[in-house]
Design an enzyme around this catalytic site. Sequence first.
Site, PDB file in Angstrom:
ATOM      1  N   SER A   1       0.831  -1.074  -0.073  1.00 50.65           N
ATOM      2  CA  SER A   1      -0.037   0.345   0.183  1.00 50.65           C
ATOM      3  C   SER A   1       0.576   1.093   0.083  1.00 50.65           C
ATOM      4  O   SER A   1       0.062   2.170  -0.324  1.00 50.65           O
ATOM      5  CB  SER A   1      -0.707   0.442   1.150  1.00 50.65           C
ATOM      6  OG  SER A   1      -0.433   0.129   2.667  1.00 50.65           O
TER       7      SER A   1
ATOM      8  N   LYS B   1       0.889   4.557   6.344  1.00 56.79           N
ATOM      9  CA  LYS B   1      -0.340   5.545   5.635  1.00 56.79           C
ATOM     10  C   LYS B   1       0.579   7.134   5.736  1.00 56.79           C
ATOM     11  O   LYS B   1       0.877   6.838   6.657  1.00 56.79           O
ATOM     12  CB  LYS B   1      -1.535   5.161   5.921  1.00 56.79           C
ATOM     13  CG  LYS B   1      -2.340   4.178   5.862  1.00 56.79           C
ATOM     14  CD  LYS B   1      -2.245   3.671   4.455  1.00 56.79           C
ATOM     15  CE  LYS B   1      -2.851   2.110   4.871  1.00 56.79           C
ATOM     16  NZ  LYS B   1      -2.112   1.446   3.724  1.00 56.79           N
TER      17      LYS B   1
END
Length: 190
Positions: A41, A82
Amino acid sequence: MAKRKKRNEWFDWIKALLLAFGLAFIVRMFLFAPIVVDGPSMLPTLHDRDQMIVNKFSYHFQEPERYDIVVFHASAQKDFIKRVIGLPGEHVAVEDNVLYIDGEEVEEPFLNEQKDNMKSYQTLTNDFTLEALPGGHEVIPEGHVFVLGDNRGNSTDSRMLGVIPIEQIVGKTNLIYWPFNRIQIVGKED
């Protein structure tokens, strides 16, 4: 006499080991912790299985900043890594692969390589507005941030999870220490 000296020597070793374990525990619990990147990701910035150090105390003195790479509790069992994109009080939207904060276009230098390698018909980030995401917020509430993975087509982030409470952030990370060929400090430009 010899038995007493040997007993004192063992006692000194036990004290030293207990002190070392105690210090390691304090450092691990409150200051720094290792994390292993799990999945794609954050590609190309972070690779699957990269090992990093999480700074757990930096947000005790400052708030998260745009483009910080953070680790947060996504669930009781799972931490995610993230990039902070939106801050409290801001409106976030993406249209035609362009990030808009409060209606103003914002550069994302860490995506330049991906954008340069895209074909004209490809989409890096599907269009969205904050209102259309979980929570339906018009602006990011106080005490929350909006996070996205750098690999926008393959990331479970605020587009699915909604805004992230700052209190769920474990810490900030930017040091890759393993594997050796990837040792580096990643920043806001990476």
